[in-house]
Design a protein around this motif. Structure first.
Motif: not given
Ligand code: SAM
Length: 397
Positions: A193-195, A231-234, A236-238, A257-259, A278-282, A294-301
């Protein structure tokens, strides 16, 4: 100008609505403007007790649909094409289905055609089981539990701004110590659902980033180089949309994105598009790409983790690489209702936040980037967003 009597105003609005062309033929920006005007009428006319009632009952539409519409195929008869739903069992014999259908009828999704028979309205067909909108409902239904705990959580933390990504209202609500993204990986239905929600994101936000940013001028590379890493592209829609917009541009595209997310990618993203788990923290697996996006990735942190992610990208950049951060950006004043709701959602799920332009620029500077330009679409739809183009400090673009 002489004021209208209430009866005249009702007649004028009713006549205007009757003359409107079908909604599908009206451009989206005009539809949003019209809805804004209707909302002004509502705010001006609504007695406070009705406002309270509407606020208190707002979530019941979501409760009714719950991402499983119709609620139970076995208990709801139909003509096999989803066109006609017949409630076989009723509230009287102990089934809840009749009551849920009644709720959906009150929310304009179905209409009661006869005693126990409901027929879906056109809107309902968009919410059937497995449809993207049903996944949206499911996602927000899950989030609702975190909302229910927000006040209790804040009170017990003396109303301090949450900053620990592993201790947000989400962890309280679901009694877990896992980060929301780790939790999703072990809850496949919620992960799915999130994806899906991410894929629909920004559909109401006017222009896409590549309609605003001069991609063809700025991101031209040789065919063998990676043009952009999302990075964190879900799913791949974007990246897929960008590929469709510039099908002949040389260079590869990468979505990371995460596995559990990368595994969900079902349709090939196209030639020259690679998906990497992969893990974007590594350490960043792709070095020397032209752009890291990065699209709406950093706002999660919260800042601490956002700076770590930016640090991993900084290390991987080549002399001419550019960082593109496509982010929700709260205006300093009069932030749109949807944007401030997402700010609270970020607080609930991630102890994170929606940032203002000043906060984004400050964050990027602390990560040793210089913001070269902030790109904005003229039409912002229902949100407020910007593309931050940045390079490592000390480097000119
Ligand atoms: C808010 S979503 C944005 C997805 C996409 N960029 C978009 O705008 O539709 C954040 C994404 O970051 C990914 N993510 C979270 N932690 C991550 C990590 N440690 N390494 C890689 N991706 C990660 C999530 O799985 C998710 O797909």
């Amino acid at each position: 100008m002489a004021s209208l009597s209430p009866a005249q105003a009702i007649a004028a609005v009713t006549a205007a609505l009757a003359q409107l062309p079908p909604a599908e033929s009206i451009p989206e920006s005009d539809r949003l403007q019209l809805l804004g005007v209707m909302d002004q009428v509502r705010v001006a006319m609504e007695p406070p007790i009705l406002t309270a009632r509407n606020l208190c009952f707002a979530h019941y539409g979501l409760v009714g649909i719950r991402g499983r519409f119709p609620p139970d195929h076995r208990a709801v008869g139909g003509d096999g094409q989803g066109r006609k739903l017949r409630c076989v069992r009723s509230a009287i014999d102990g089934s809840s289905v009749g009551r849920i259908l009644r709720l959906l009828a009150a929310n304009h999704l179905v209409i009661q055609a006869a005693d126990q028979t409901y027929q879906p309205l056109p809107l309902a067909l968009g919410f059937t089981t497995g449809s993207p909108l049903a996944e949206v409902i499911k996602h927000f239904y899950t989030n609702m539990r975190a909302s229910a705990f927000l006040d209790e959580y804040l009170a017990s933390h003396e109303y301090r701004n949450p900053e620990d990504a592993w201790n947000a209202p989400f962890q309280w609500a679901y009694q877990t110590q896992e980060h929301h993204f780790a939790w999703l990986q072990t809850h496949p239905e919620d992960q799915h659902a999130f994806n899906v929600v991410m894929g629909l994101n920004r559909q109401l936000d006017g222009a896409q980033w590549f309609d605003v940013y001069p991609v063809e001028d700025k991101l031209r590379v040789s065919p063998h180089r990676v043009r952009l890493v999302d990075v964190g592209g879900g799913l791949g829609h974007d990246v897929a949309r960008c590929k469709a917009r510039f099908p002949d541009m040389p260079g590869k595209l990468v979505v990371e994105d995460l596995p559990a997310v990368i595994r969900e990618i079902q349709t090939p993203l196209g030639e020259d598009v690679e998906a990497i788990a992969c893990d974007m923290f590594a350490a960043q697996p792709v070095h020397g790409a032209k752009a890291y996006y990065l699209r709406t990735v950093l706002h999660d942190w919260p800042d601490q983790q956002a700076l770590q992610v930016l640090g991993r990208i900084h290390e991987a950049m080549a002399e001419d690489s550019v960082l593109l951060v496509n982010e929700n950006t709260l205006p300093e004043q009069a932030a749109p209702a949807g944007s401030v709701a997402v700010d609270i959602l970020m607080m609930e799920l991630y102890a994170s936040l929606e940032r203002t332009e000043k906060q984004w620029i400050d964050l990027l500077q602390r990560a040793h980037f210089t913001v070269v330009k902030v790109w904005r679409a003229e039409s912002q739809g229902v949100g407020s967003h910007a593309l931050y183009e940045a390079v490592p400090v000390g480097r000119a673009l």
